[in-house]
Design an enzyme around this catalytic site. Sequence first.
Site, PDB file in Angstrom:
ATOM      1  N   ARG A  50       0.851  -1.193   0.000  1.00  0.00           N
ATOM      2  CA  ARG A  50       0.000   0.000   0.000  1.00  0.00           C
ATOM      3  C   ARG A  50       0.886   1.243   0.000  1.00  0.00           C
ATOM      4  O   ARG A  50       1.281   1.734   1.062  1.00  0.00           O
ATOM      5  CB  ARG A  50      -0.916  -0.004   1.224  1.00  0.00           C
ATOM      6  CG  ARG A  50      -1.862  -1.193   1.269  1.00  0.00           C
ATOM      7  CD  ARG A  50      -2.647  -1.216   2.574  1.00  0.00           C
ATOM      8  NE  ARG A  50      -3.560  -2.349   2.638  1.00  0.00           N
ATOM      9  CZ  ARG A  50      -4.324  -2.637   3.694  1.00  0.00           C
ATOM     10  NH1 ARG A  50      -4.261  -1.866   4.769  1.00  0.00           N
ATOM     11  NH2 ARG A  50      -5.130  -3.687   3.674  1.00  0.00           N
ATOM     12  N   ASP A  52       2.072   5.103  -0.233  1.00  0.00           N
ATOM     13  CA  ASP A  52       1.496   6.334   0.306  1.00  0.00           C
ATOM     14  C   ASP A  52       1.090   7.301  -0.799  1.00  0.00           C
ATOM     15  O   ASP A  52       1.500   7.161  -1.956  1.00  0.00           O
ATOM     16  CB  ASP A  52       2.519   7.038   1.211  1.00  0.00           C
ATOM     17  CG  ASP A  52       2.958   6.182   2.381  1.00  0.00           C
ATOM     18  OD1 ASP A  52       2.130   5.406   2.888  1.00  0.00           O
ATOM     19  OD2 ASP A  52       4.131   6.304   2.791  1.00  0.00           O
ATOM     20  N   TYR A 110      12.074  -1.804  -1.943  1.00  0.00           N
ATOM     21  CA  TYR A 110      11.744  -0.391  -2.104  1.00  0.00           C
ATOM     22  C   TYR A 110      13.009   0.390  -2.438  1.00  0.00           C
ATOM     23  O   TYR A 110      14.106   0.045  -1.995  1.00  0.00           O
ATOM     24  CB  TYR A 110      11.139   0.182  -0.822  1.00  0.00           C
ATOM     25  CG  TYR A 110       9.667  -0.102  -0.647  1.00  0.00           C
ATOM     26  CD1 TYR A 110       8.699   0.762  -1.163  1.00  0.00           C
ATOM     27  CD2 TYR A 110       9.231  -1.234   0.045  1.00  0.00           C
ATOM     28  CE1 TYR A 110       7.345   0.502  -0.995  1.00  0.00           C
ATOM     29  CE2 TYR A 110       7.880  -1.501   0.213  1.00  0.00           C
ATOM     30  CZ  TYR A 110       6.943  -0.623  -0.309  1.00  0.00           C
ATOM     31  OH  TYR A 110       5.601  -0.877  -0.151  1.00  0.00           O
ATOM     32  N   ARG A 198      10.346   5.398   4.672  1.00  0.00           N
ATOM     33  CA  ARG A 198      10.485   6.852   4.744  1.00  0.00           C
ATOM     34  C   ARG A 198      11.059   7.295   6.089  1.00  0.00           C
ATOM     35  O   ARG A 198      11.867   8.230   6.154  1.00  0.00           O
ATOM     36  CB  ARG A 198       9.133   7.513   4.488  1.00  0.00           C
ATOM     37  CG  ARG A 198       8.629   7.342   3.053  1.00  0.00           C
ATOM     38  CD  ARG A 198       7.187   7.784   2.904  1.00  0.00           C
ATOM     39  NE  ARG A 198       7.024   9.174   3.312  1.00  0.00           N
ATOM     40  CZ  ARG A 198       5.836   9.725   3.573  1.00  0.00           C
ATOM     41  NH1 ARG A 198       4.726   8.997   3.488  1.00  0.00           N
ATOM     42  NH2 ARG A 198       5.764  10.989   3.929  1.00  0.00           N
TER      43      ARG A 198
END
Length: 245
Positions: A50, A52, A110, A198
């Site tokens: 999911r 952002d 990622y 992040r």
Amino acid sequence: MRTIKLTIEYDGTNYQGWQVQPQGSTIQGVIEEKLSVLTGEKVHLIGAGRTDAGAHASGQVAHFKTESSLKVLTVQKALNSLLPSDMVIRKVEEVDENFHARKSSRSKIYEYRVLNETVRSPFQREYAWHIPYPLNWGEMKRATKKLIGQHDFSSFRSAGSSTRTSVRKVVRAEWKGSRDGLIRFEIEANGFLKQMVRAIVGTLVEVGKGKISAAEFQGIIESKDRKEAGPTAPAHGLFLKEVKY
């Protein structure tokens, strides 16, 4: 009932993230709408991750169930003709009925992009975090090594996360330079917490600025306290690069 797997690439700049929201356009919502038009069915799309609002993907994976007899190549071509220009279906496959985009995955990769140059780039404004001051990349790389292995990553877990456990196994984490001036942070793990990447990047940048040492970064991991870590890096530098099965 058939199970169809999609590999998706998208620019998340104009969307409220992957998951359908009460307000605003989302990647999942747009693709579900077009799939429903294509198949004549109410389609529920399940994604591997999911992302952002404002984050991107070059290798998101999703699946859906359908009674449609459309060939996979037809699905890909027709769906791409219906989708907006900021997203595309890279691959369509018919898979085993037990396949699940999220639960079947072994790991996800990622990538976070940083533009560490004095002058900003108008071409990277939506795809990299511009940091105009010098960073100590050697110290950042030393701190990054502390991420490898199985840890409780509560220190990098966003408030409001509903996951049962914060323990994740990171198998790879590294910084890579490139000729285009971008510095790429790449991390692979068996799972990620909400905004975990992040938060890690934001804290590593604090290391690069000299506000936190590599040894203190280790202590932040062990503290299991989000307040001890650094700020959350902007979403627009984040890409879901690959999902492994």
